[in-house]
Structures are given as structure tokens and as C-alpha cells.
Scaffold this active site. Structure first.
Site, mmCIF file in Angstrom:
data_model
loop_
_atom_site.group_PDB
_atom_site.id
_atom_site.type_symbol
_atom_site.label_atom_id
_atom_site.label_comp_id
_atom_site.label_asym_id
_atom_site.label_seq_id
_atom_site.Cartn_x
_atom_site.Cartn_y
_atom_site.Cartn_z
ATOM 1 C CG ASN A 113 20.682 39.881 28.256
ATOM 2 O OD1 ASN A 113 20.257 40.409 29.291
ATOM 3 N ND2 ASN A 113 21.956 39.601 28.090
ATOM 4 C CG ASN A 199 26.447 43.437 30.479
ATOM 5 O OD1 ASN A 199 25.797 43.077 29.520
ATOM 6 N ND2 ASN A 199 25.951 44.287 31.382
ATOM 7 C CB THR A 225 26.306 52.649 42.359
ATOM 8 O OG1 THR A 225 26.576 52.461 43.750
ATOM 9 C CG2 THR A 225 27.521 52.211 41.585
ATOM 10 C CB SER A 269 33.293 45.498 44.166
ATOM 11 O OG SER A 269 32.316 46.098 43.322
ATOM 12 C CE1 TYR A 271 27.353 47.436 39.483
ATOM 13 C CE2 TYR A 271 27.830 47.841 41.794
ATOM 14 C CZ TYR A 271 27.055 48.081 40.677
ATOM 15 O OH TYR A 271 26.007 48.948 40.751
ATOM 16 C CG HIS A 272 31.179 49.572 43.455
ATOM 17 N ND1 HIS A 272 31.103 48.432 44.214
ATOM 18 C CD2 HIS A 272 30.058 50.276 43.728
ATOM 19 C CE1 HIS A 272 29.988 48.442 44.932
ATOM 20 N NE2 HIS A 272 29.325 49.545 44.655
ATOM 21 C CE LYS A 275 26.275 50.411 37.735
ATOM 22 N NZ LYS A 275 25.143 50.723 36.871
ATOM 23 N NE ARG A 417 29.765 43.422 50.419
ATOM 24 C CZ ARG A 417 28.913 44.056 49.628
ATOM 25 N NH1 ARG A 417 29.113 45.316 49.323
ATOM 26 N NH2 ARG A 417 27.859 43.446 49.156
#
Lengths: 523, 137
Positions: A113, A199, A225, A269, A271-272, A275, A417
Site C-alpha cells: 500500500n 498494522n 527482528t 520499543s 515497534y519491537h 514483533k 533511546r
């Protein structure tokens, strides 16, 4: 060939017939559509989609080496014209893989997309290596490489259309790259954290149900990851997803084998975290529905080259320099090209695993070539070596000086971070070389040299100059809004950077052991 | 060097029940991560105990008859056989050290014989197994 002895049990081109009833093992009863003839002795039978004339047969009976549908390739036996669907086919990895697999005669399909293009634009950045529009990419792939790609513009969250496409293509392997791949992007604010988690997690969950309903025999190669594991300060090894059987839990003078249990995750994070949630969702789906998946814990990716993307300027894959979407080596090289000091966070001693673009393509191909067995959830740590950020900066600086005569400086800035910037690190990455025949082909210094040659071209250097202001990180995990400040500009080191370590400690130990047992053979 | 032998409902009788040496069966499935992690240990045992121990693996999904015969209720399950009789069962992943303890206890000379009841139960169950001649395997 690493997969010569695999049988129809591993093959995605079969339908299973019969019944499985092992409730006691925590598995539900599963009745396949067809039932084998009652006179057959094997309870579960296979039926080949490609050779229906075989009827129902023992799924362990035919090996890849014996089956005419599996043909030799440089990466093991590969299913003839294998149908591979790439989710996220427009991205850095997705596009590269599409051309790579296309050149191996796979029938490639894919969706995207363009969210990566949009997100990078949203951050005010652009890919420094220009990439063509999808329609032009597809046309050029056909003209230059003779590769036809069946592409649909589609969001992975559009479940109805995704199901329709999967049903139409009936992929034999699905490579799932359709996730937001950025820790800082997920830490910008609440909206970005939600966007990334929604997502990634919901997209994968929807996909798992679609696979269950439509192509349960297909293998799912899912990109995870190494960051899922974090960097535990105990220094315990980062095993490949699950503990080996010799890992023992000792408590109260008693012992238990931890073999096969998921190892602890310590994501760094939001994001992690997404995962890690995927890891559990895929793991459960394999258990509940007999899906087959490899979860690929990829090290930090770098590089610009495969023969296919280098074949034509319009076939190039993207390369990002901004803090959200640029990966570390790629960022270092762009910084060096425009005379920006290579930027380390905090002490700069964070250690990470790495893998070159071409090696990553090789690994994914090898995984596709040796599909997991029904219900198997396998994890591989996909990296070819590891080193500290500081050493990496020194390697890039050295190559930049040698290759282009650049005056490369290295700086340390505040670390935005929340992470340990000095820590032990012992990854185990034995499965790909030992079970899938992976041999590292990328030489890191050579690939970095190649990157310098491409990125110093005037038109690309100009694109880096235009976005130089986006190099320094601005996203703080704490939510503070401010630019990072320089801590130190490092003096040029006289010492030579050490090489990226290319073998895991366990593999090295095994080699030493073999050498002790049989010194003649191993020499 | 001795390797792990894949057995089925068809070959269980010959490979295990009629074996003259000690046999260890790993009852496994492809959807069980602990089963996968135990594989390298079994390879090592097969090599280290060559001639004294036969190491076999049996997929319970593909061979439900054998699994039912030995009440396999979870995977992995390890069953040790001496002269066709089960003499030790371990359920769940085991470290090499733990498996060694079980094997060495059986290999030790002073040890109780298999109970008569278990022997009789196995004899009854084994009647249902197919008889396969060596050349058919």
C-alpha cells in the site's frame, strides 16, 4: 543440497488426508477433507496438487531429490515455478526479493500500500537512491530481467481483498514483510505507536486466519527482528527463539529441561513489542491449526547490491537515511558521503547482529526451499556476524577514507533511546548455516565499498545533501522534544577496526571440538 | 556411526520389540518445538552408545497405533525398551544428562525385571501390529 532428504511432509504442494487425533498432546482433533482408504496403513496420507495421478500416498515416501517437481538451484532444491507471495513487495527487502526470486523462476506475486513511501515522506525525508513508481518498476523488471510480477495495490489490513488475492494465487510460500519496521517511528507519539502496533499485529493476525482457511499447507516466512530478544544484562545466550534441550532450569534442588520453550523476549520499543506479539500469534496459530512458519529474527540489514537491482537504475531498491527508516550501516555511509560525522548514541558500544542484503535474500530463499513441517513453528536468527556500533563506524570511516579519500569523523551524541549502551551479547545463529546450508557471500567491507561507489554519484550525493538535516535523531523514548546534543567528537583512531565476527560462539566451540576429535579431517 | 532410525507402525515390531539390544524411542510430532530441540541429543546418544543402544523416532501423528499402544499422552515421550519390554518412560523434553541417567540405570547390571503385568499387556497389544517381513521394509 540441504533439503534433499525432505519429503512430501514438508512440501507445500500437497493436501493432507485423514485424521489427526492427539488431544492428549494439547492438539485438537483435525479431520482433513479427504479420508484415506481404510485399507491404507498410514493414518495421514498425502495428495499431490501437482501430480494428482499419484492418488493418496505416504507423505514421507518421496524425497525432494526424487520428486520431479523439485529442481536443483544454487540454494537447494526449489519447487518448479514455485508460487511465492511477498507482502510488502515495494519495500527495501520486498522489492529486492521479488527480483531475486523471479530470477530463480519463481512465480512472484505481491501486495503493497506504499506505506513506506508515505511514512518516509511524512518525516520529510526521501529515499537517497531514487526508486521508480511501481508501474515503471514492474515494466522494467519484465523488459530487463524477463520477470513478471503479479502486483496488487493493497493494504494488509484490507482482509477481504487479501483473502481474495490469496485464494486466486494459491501461494506455496508467503513472505511477510508488510510491517512498519521502525523503533523510533513507533515512539514518536501515541498515534504512531498505535499505527505501528495496529498494522503489524492486526495485519499478521488477519493473515494467519486467511492462511488457515485458504492455504494451510503454504509456508509463512515471517520477518521478526533480533531486537525482540533485547540485550539481557545477564549475558545469557540469545538462542534461536526457543531453548535447546540442554538448557536446564534449576530451582529448589530440582532440574527441568527448558527444551523447546520460547525464550524470554525483552523488546526495546513499541515497534519491537509488536514483533513479539506477532511471534506469539504465529506460534499459537501453528499449534492450533497446523500452520507452518519460520519466524526470521533478522539482524540489522545493510547494503545496496544484488545482481538484479543493479541491472538497471529503474530496478534499484530504496535506501533511507533518516532516523526512523535508515538502518545503521546505511546511515553511516550516507553521513560519510556528505561529511557529516558518523553518529553514535551514548557510549556507542551497543552491539548488534548484521546481515548484508544479498545474504538476507539467500537466507530467505533457503528457508522457502526447505518448508517447515505441518504445525512447525521454527525460529532462525538471521545474521552473518555482530559487532559494536563504534567498531562499525570505524569500519565505515576506514573504507570511506580508502575508497573515496573522504575525511570521515565520528561523534557521540546523547542517546535518545532507553537501552543499555554497554552490554554483553552472545547471539546463537547456527541454524541457517547448519540446517539450511547458508554460506555468507557478502564481505562487509566490500559491500560498504560498493555503497560508497553508488552513494557518491553526484545525483545521489545531492539527494543526501538535501536531507542532511534529518540525520540527527529527534525522537526521544522519554517523550522529550529536543534535538540531541553532541557529547564528544572522537579523535581519529590509529588502531585498525576489528572485523565483524562472522561465527557464533556455539558454532566455533563445535568446530574446535570436532578438530580435537579428528584433527586430520578438520585440517 | 550409528544414526537415529525412523520407525513406523509397520516397523515397530522388528526394530523395537524384536531388538536384541536396548532401544530408546522418541515419540514426536512436527508441531512440537521441544521435539525439535531434542533431535541433536538423540543423534549424539545414537553415536555414543553404538552397539549397545538403538535410538529410534516415531511420529505419533503418522503412526497412531504405536502411540496408543504405549499410552503416549504428550510429546515428546521417551520410552526405553529392553528385550521388547518398556523399562522406563519420560514425558517432556529432557536434557542429555537426564536421558543418560535413565539409560545408564537400565544398563547397570543390578536392576529389577519388568513386571509380569506390563509384559502381558504388551503381548496383547502387539498382536494387532502388522507383521512385516524384512524385505518389505
Amino acid at each position: 543440497m540441504h533439503n534433499a532428504k525432505c519429503t512430501c511432509w514438508n512440501c507445500p504442494a500437497i493436501n493432507l488426508a485423514g485424521k489427526v487425533d492427539f488431544r492428549a498432546c494439547g492438539q485438537s482433533i483435525r479431520q482433513f477433507e479427504k479420508s484415506p482408504d481404510s485399507s491404507q496403513e498410514t493414518y495421514i496420507m498425502a495428495e499431490c496438487n501437482r501430480r494428482p495421478q499419484l492418488g493418496l500416498f505416504d507423505p514421507m515416501g518421496i524425497t525432494f531429490a526424487d520428486c520431479p517437481e523439485w529442481v536443483e538451484s544454487p540454494y537447494g532444491y526449489l519447487l518448479k515455478n514455485m508460487r511465492v507471495m511477498i507482502l510488502g513487495i515495494d519495500g527495501y527487502l520486498g522489492w529486492t526479493l521479488a527480483l531475486w526470486l523471479g530470477s530463480l523462476s519463481c512465480k512472484v506475486s505481491g501486495i503493497d500500500n506504499y506505506s513506506r513511501r508515505d511514512c518516509v515522506k511524512e518525516r520529510g525525508a526521501h529515499t537517497v537512491v531514487p526508486i521508480a513508481r511501481m508501474t515503471d518498476r514492474l515494466r522494467r523488471a519484465k523488459e530487463v530481467l524477463g520477470i513478471n510480477i503479479d502486483f496488487r495495490e493493497m493494504d494488509i489490513l484490507d482482509r477481504e481483498n487479501l483473502r481474495e488475492f490469496i485464494d486466486e494465487v494459491r501461494p506455496e510460500a508467503i513472505v511477510h514483510y508488510a510491517e512498519f519496521p521502525s523503533a523510533p517511528y513507533s515512539m514518536i507519539d501515541v498515534e504512531h505507536a498505535i499505527k505501528v502496533q495496529h498494522n503489524n499485529v492486526i495485519g499478521t493476525l488477519g493473515l494467519l486466519f486467511a492462511i488457515r482457511d485458504l492455504v494451510p499447507e503454504s509456508s509463512l516466512i515471517k520477518l521478526g527482528t533480533m531486537g525482540e530478544y533485547g540485550t539481557p544484562l545477564t549475558g545469557r545466550p540469545l538462542f534461536e527463539g526457543v531453548f535447546p534441550a540442554d538448557a536446564v532450569l534449576e530451582w529448589d534442588d530440582r532440574q527441568w529441561s527448558m527444551g523447546g520453550e520460547l525464550t524470554p523476549r525483552d523488546p526495546v520499543s513499541f515497534y519491537h513489542v509488536s514483533k513479539v506479539q506477532d511471534t506469539f500469534n504465529v506460534y499459537e496459530a501453528c499449534k492450533y491449526w497446523w500452520l507452518r512458519s519460520y519466524d526470521v529474527m533478522q539482524g540489522v540489514i545493510y547494503g545496496v547490491h544484488t545482481d538484479q537491482v543493479a541491472a538497471d537504475p529503474m530496478l534499484r531498491t530504496r535506501l533511507d537515511l533518516d532516523e526512523c527508516f535508515g538502518t545503521i550501516i546505511n546511515r553511516f555511509v550516507t553521513q560519510a558521503v556528505v561529511g557529516f560525522p558518523l553518529t553514535l548514541y551514548g557510549a556507542g558500544e551497543q552491539t548488534r547482529g548484521f546481515i548484508g542484503l544479498e545474504d538476507a535474500m539467500q537466507c530467505i530463499t533457503r528457508l522457502i526451499a526447505k518448508p517447515p513441517e505441518p504445525g512447525q513453528y521454527g525460529v532462525v536468527n538471521q545474521m552473518s556476524g555482530y559487532t559494536s556500533m563504534r567498531n562499525l563506524a570505524e569500519i565505515v570511516a576506514k573504507v570511506g577514507r580508502q575508497e573515496c579519500g573522504l575525511d570521515v569523523k565520528i561523534q557521540r551524541v546523547e542517546n535518545p533511546r532507553v537501552e543499555a549502551d554497554r552490554h554483553p551479547f552472545e547471539p546463537v545463529f547456527d541454524k541457517l548455516p547448519q540446517e539450511f546450508g547458508f554460506v555468507q557471500a557478502d564481505n562487509p567491507e566490500e559491500e560498504i565499498r560498493r555503497m560508497f561507489r553508488l552513494l557518491t554519484r553526484p545525483e545521489i550525493k545531492q539527494r543526501i545533501e538535501e536531507k542532511k538535516h534529518l540525520i540527527l535523531p529527534k525522537v526521544w523514548w522519554s517523550g522529550v522534544k529536543k534535538e540531541v546534543e553532541q557529547i564528544e567528537l572522537l579523535r581519529q583512531e590509529k588502531r585498525e577496526p576489528v572485523e565483524i565476527v562472522g561465527i557464533s560462539r556455539s558454532a566455533k566451540k563445535a568446530r574446535e571440538l570436532a578438530a580435537d576429535v579428528n584433527p586430520i579431517q578438520s585440517s | 556411526m550409528s544414526q537415529v532410525i525412523t520407525i513406523t507402525d509397520r516397523t515397530l515390531r522388528q526394530e523395537v520389540l524384536e531388538s536384541e539390544i536396548l532401544v530408546l524411542i522418541d515419540f514426536w510430532t512436527s508441531w512440537c518445538p521441544p521435539c525439535k530441540m531434542v533431535e541433536p541429543i538423540l543423534d549424539e546418544l545414537a553415536a555414543e552408545f553404538e552397539g549397545r543402544l538403538k535410538v529410534c523416532k516415531l511420529n505419533v501423528d503418522l503412526n497412531p497405533q504405536s502411540a496408543a499402544m504405549f499410552d503416549v499422552a504428550g510429546v515428546p515421550t521417551f520410552v526405553l525398551f529392553e528385550r521388547g519390554r518398556p523399562v522406563g518412560t519420560e514425558v517432556g523434553a529432557r536434557s542429555k544428562k537426564q536421558l543418560l541417567q535413565v539409560i545408564e540405570a537400565v544398563l547397570a547390571p543390578q536392576r529389577a525385571e519388568t513386571s509380569i503385568e506390563i509384559s502381558a499387556a504388551i503381548d496383547t497389544a502387539a498382536k494387532d501390529l502388522p507383521v512385516v517381513k524384512a524385505e518389505e521394509m
